[in-house]
Design a protein around this motif. Structure first.
Motif, PDB file in Angstrom:
ATOM      1  N   PRO A  31       0.833  -1.209   0.000  1.00 42.98           N
ATOM      2  CA  PRO A  31       0.000   0.000   0.000  1.00 42.98           C
ATOM      3  C   PRO A  31       0.868   1.260   0.000  1.00 42.98           C
ATOM      4  O   PRO A  31       2.071   1.217   0.293  1.00 42.98           O
ATOM      5  CB  PRO A  31      -0.804  -0.115   1.302  1.00 42.98           C
ATOM      6  CG  PRO A  31      -0.702  -1.544   1.708  1.00 42.98           C
ATOM      7  CD  PRO A  31       0.614  -2.032   1.207  1.00 42.98           C
ATOM      8  N   HIS A  32       0.263   2.400  -0.295  1.00 44.27           N
ATOM      9  CA  HIS A  32       0.987   3.668  -0.297  1.00 44.27           C
ATOM     10  C   HIS A  32       1.505   3.995   1.108  1.00 44.27           C
ATOM     11  O   HIS A  32       0.936   3.573   2.124  1.00 44.27           O
ATOM     12  CB  HIS A  32       0.076   4.802  -0.767  1.00 44.27           C
ATOM     13  CG  HIS A  32      -0.300   4.706  -2.214  1.00 44.27           C
ATOM     14  ND1 HIS A  32       0.626   4.742  -3.236  1.00 44.27           N
ATOM     15  CD2 HIS A  32      -1.520   4.576  -2.814  1.00 44.27           C
ATOM     16  CE1 HIS A  32       0.009   4.649  -4.402  1.00 44.27           C
ATOM     17  NE2 HIS A  32      -1.299   4.532  -4.177  1.00 44.27           N
ATOM     18  N   ASN A  64       2.207  -9.371   6.780  1.00 43.06           N
ATOM     19  CA  ASN A  64       3.040  -8.194   7.076  1.00 43.06           C
ATOM     20  C   ASN A  64       3.484  -8.240   8.528  1.00 43.06           C
ATOM     21  O   ASN A  64       2.953  -9.024   9.336  1.00 43.06           O
ATOM     22  CB  ASN A  64       2.293  -6.892   6.769  1.00 43.06           C
ATOM     23  CG  ASN A  64       1.110  -6.674   7.697  1.00 43.06           C
ATOM     24  OD1 ASN A  64       1.281  -6.474   8.890  1.00 43.06           O
ATOM     25  ND2 ASN A  64      -0.107  -6.700   7.135  1.00 43.06           N
ATOM     26  N   ASP A  65       4.444  -7.406   8.864  1.00 45.53           N
ATOM     27  CA  ASP A  65       4.980  -7.383  10.234  1.00 45.53           C
ATOM     28  C   ASP A  65       4.601  -6.088  10.960  1.00 45.53           C
ATOM     29  O   ASP A  65       5.328  -5.607  11.833  1.00 45.53           O
ATOM     30  CB  ASP A  65       6.501  -7.551  10.225  1.00 45.53           C
ATOM     31  CG  ASP A  65       7.213  -6.445   9.444  1.00 45.53           C
ATOM     32  OD1 ASP A  65       6.521  -5.591   8.844  1.00 45.53           O
ATOM     33  OD2 ASP A  65       8.467  -6.436   9.428  1.00 45.53           O
ATOM     34  N   THR A  76       8.787   1.096   9.271  1.00 49.88           N
ATOM     35  CA  THR A  76       8.783   0.405   7.978  1.00 49.88           C
ATOM     36  C   THR A  76       8.088  -0.942   8.128  1.00 49.88           C
ATOM     37  O   THR A  76       8.465  -1.768   8.968  1.00 49.88           O
ATOM     38  CB  THR A  76      10.220   0.192   7.468  1.00 49.88           C
ATOM     39  OG1 THR A  76      10.851   1.460   7.294  1.00 49.88           O
ATOM     40  CG2 THR A  76      10.214  -0.540   6.132  1.00 49.88           C
ATOM     41  N   ILE A  77       7.065  -1.136   7.323  1.00 50.71           N
ATOM     42  CA  ILE A  77       6.326  -2.406   7.306  1.00 50.71           C
ATOM     43  C   ILE A  77       6.814  -3.229   6.113  1.00 50.71           C
ATOM     44  O   ILE A  77       6.903  -2.718   4.990  1.00 50.71           O
ATOM     45  CB  ILE A  77       4.816  -2.161   7.170  1.00 50.71           C
ATOM     46  CG1 ILE A  77       4.305  -1.290   8.313  1.00 50.71           C
ATOM     47  CG2 ILE A  77       4.047  -3.478   7.112  1.00 50.71           C
ATOM     48  CD1 ILE A  77       2.879  -0.826   8.114  1.00 50.71           C
ATOM     49  N   GLN A  93       6.380  -0.636   3.065  1.00 49.74           N
ATOM     50  CA  GLN A  93       5.494   0.521   3.224  1.00 49.74           C
ATOM     51  C   GLN A  93       5.969   1.296   4.457  1.00 49.74           C
ATOM     52  O   GLN A  93       6.342   0.690   5.471  1.00 49.74           O
ATOM     53  CB  GLN A  93       4.045   0.051   3.418  1.00 49.74           C
ATOM     54  CG  GLN A  93       3.050   1.164   3.748  1.00 49.74           C
ATOM     55  CD  GLN A  93       1.705   0.610   4.175  1.00 49.74           C
ATOM     56  OE1 GLN A  93       1.599  -0.539   4.606  1.00 49.74           O
ATOM     57  NE2 GLN A  93       0.668   1.420   4.072  1.00 49.74           N
ATOM     58  N   ILE A  94       5.975   2.620   4.380  1.00 50.06           N
ATOM     59  CA  ILE A  94       6.410   3.450   5.511  1.00 50.06           C
ATOM     60  C   ILE A  94       5.200   4.158   6.112  1.00 50.06           C
ATOM     61  O   ILE A  94       4.430   4.811   5.404  1.00 50.06           O
ATOM     62  CB  ILE A  94       7.469   4.482   5.088  1.00 50.06           C
ATOM     63  CG1 ILE A  94       8.738   3.760   4.611  1.00 50.06           C
ATOM     64  CG2 ILE A  94       7.798   5.424   6.239  1.00 50.06           C
ATOM     65  CD1 ILE A  94       9.787   4.702   4.072  1.00 50.06           C
TER      66      ILE A  94
END
Length: 295
Positions: A31-32, A64-65, A76-77, A93-94
């Motif tokens: 995602p954005h 995801n984490d 940060t993901i 993603q950030i």
């Protein structure tokens, strides 16, 4: 199976095994990136959205984490897509948590008090403030500590380290002997030595500096004499006198007199009414005919 045949019709065969395997990683799009405003110093809940992924054979999972709550700053993901063959692909993603909320500000209550001088010294109190991330924002006000008769607005501002601010107003009302100055005839002195005389209506007599001679009127006056060696003649109404610091001589009239003196050596002679004397340095003052002496 492979088969070989010669001209006489003899045959031989052999087998070949072809294994079709998946060694191609999936494709994944995170995602954005997100910027959100902090809602708590202990962490902020964020809807991070969903990643998209595809695979040439069969996609098994997208994970995801991400933490359950995001701390202030950047996180940060890592998103991971995994297919049935165990091939994986990742994308990041950030999530940025910022603080754009103004601090909460609690200011002192409005103040209503009497003038004790032309510029009355007054402590306006203490304000408290806190922010979501910066829990100790800088608190300022525009008070000079000195207030003229009338209404003054003290502006309080809390500003955190991110530049967020909140401003609230406190009102300080200075009365002239318990009344607005508009209810009096104003008699204003100078910083020199003056002779000031009240009229037949209630007067607000302000002596400022110098050694003044003040004659009150008959209707009940408010006298705010400045610092100096003043001579004050009270009138026949109900009078309130603030004599300031200096060696003052104060003589009461037939009305009730409330007199407050400063730190000088004062001579106070109450009149025929009820007199209350508030003394700055009792050991220095000579007081006659004051029914109440306050220190």
């Amino acid at each position: 199976m492979w088969v070989a045949t010669d001209a006489s019709g003899n045959k031989a065969n052999a087998t070949q095994i072809i294994n079709v395997v998946d060694t191609t990683a999936p494709k994944i799009t995170a995602p954005h990136n997100i910027i959100v405003n902090a809602t708590s110093s202990t962490g902020t809940s964020v809807n991070i959205g969903n990643a998209t992924a595809s695979d040439g054979v069969q996609l098994v999972s997208i994970t995801n984490d991400a933490p359950s709550l995001f701390q202030f700053g950047n996180t940060t993901i890592t998103w991971t897509a995994k297919d049935e063959a165990g091939n994986t692909a990742t994308a990041t993603q950030i999530v940025q948590v910022v603080d754009k909320s103004p601090p909460k500000l609690v200011i002192p209550q409005n103040i209503v008090t009497d003038a004790t001088a032309f510029e009355t010294p007054l402590v306006v109190g203490t304000a408290n403030g806190t922010g979501i991330i910066d829990t100790s924002p800088k608190i300022t006000n525009n008070s000079t500590g000195l207030f003229h008769i009338g209404k003054t607005t003290v502006q309080w501002t809390a500003t955190d380290k991110f530049g967020n601010s909140q401003t609230l107003d406190q009102t300080v009302t200075i009365l002239a002997c318990g009344k607005p100055s508009s209810e009096y005839n104003l008699v204003m002195g100078t910083n020199s030595s003056d002779t000031l005389t009240g009229s037949v209506v209630p007067n607000l007599i302000i002596g400022l500096g110098g050694n003044d001679i003040i004659h009150e009127g008959p209707s009940g006056d408010c006298v705010i004499a400045g610092d100096g060696n003043n001579i004050i003649y009270a009138g026949n109404g109900t009078n309130t006198i603030y004599a300031g610091n200096g060696d003052n001589i104060i003589k009461g009239g037939s009305g009730n007199m409330q007199v407050t003196v400063g730190t000088g050596s004062n001579i106070i002679q109450g009149g025929s009414g009820q007199n209350t004397c508030t003394l700055g340095s009792p050991s220095k003052d000579t007081v006659v005919n004051c029914q109440s002496k306050l220190h």
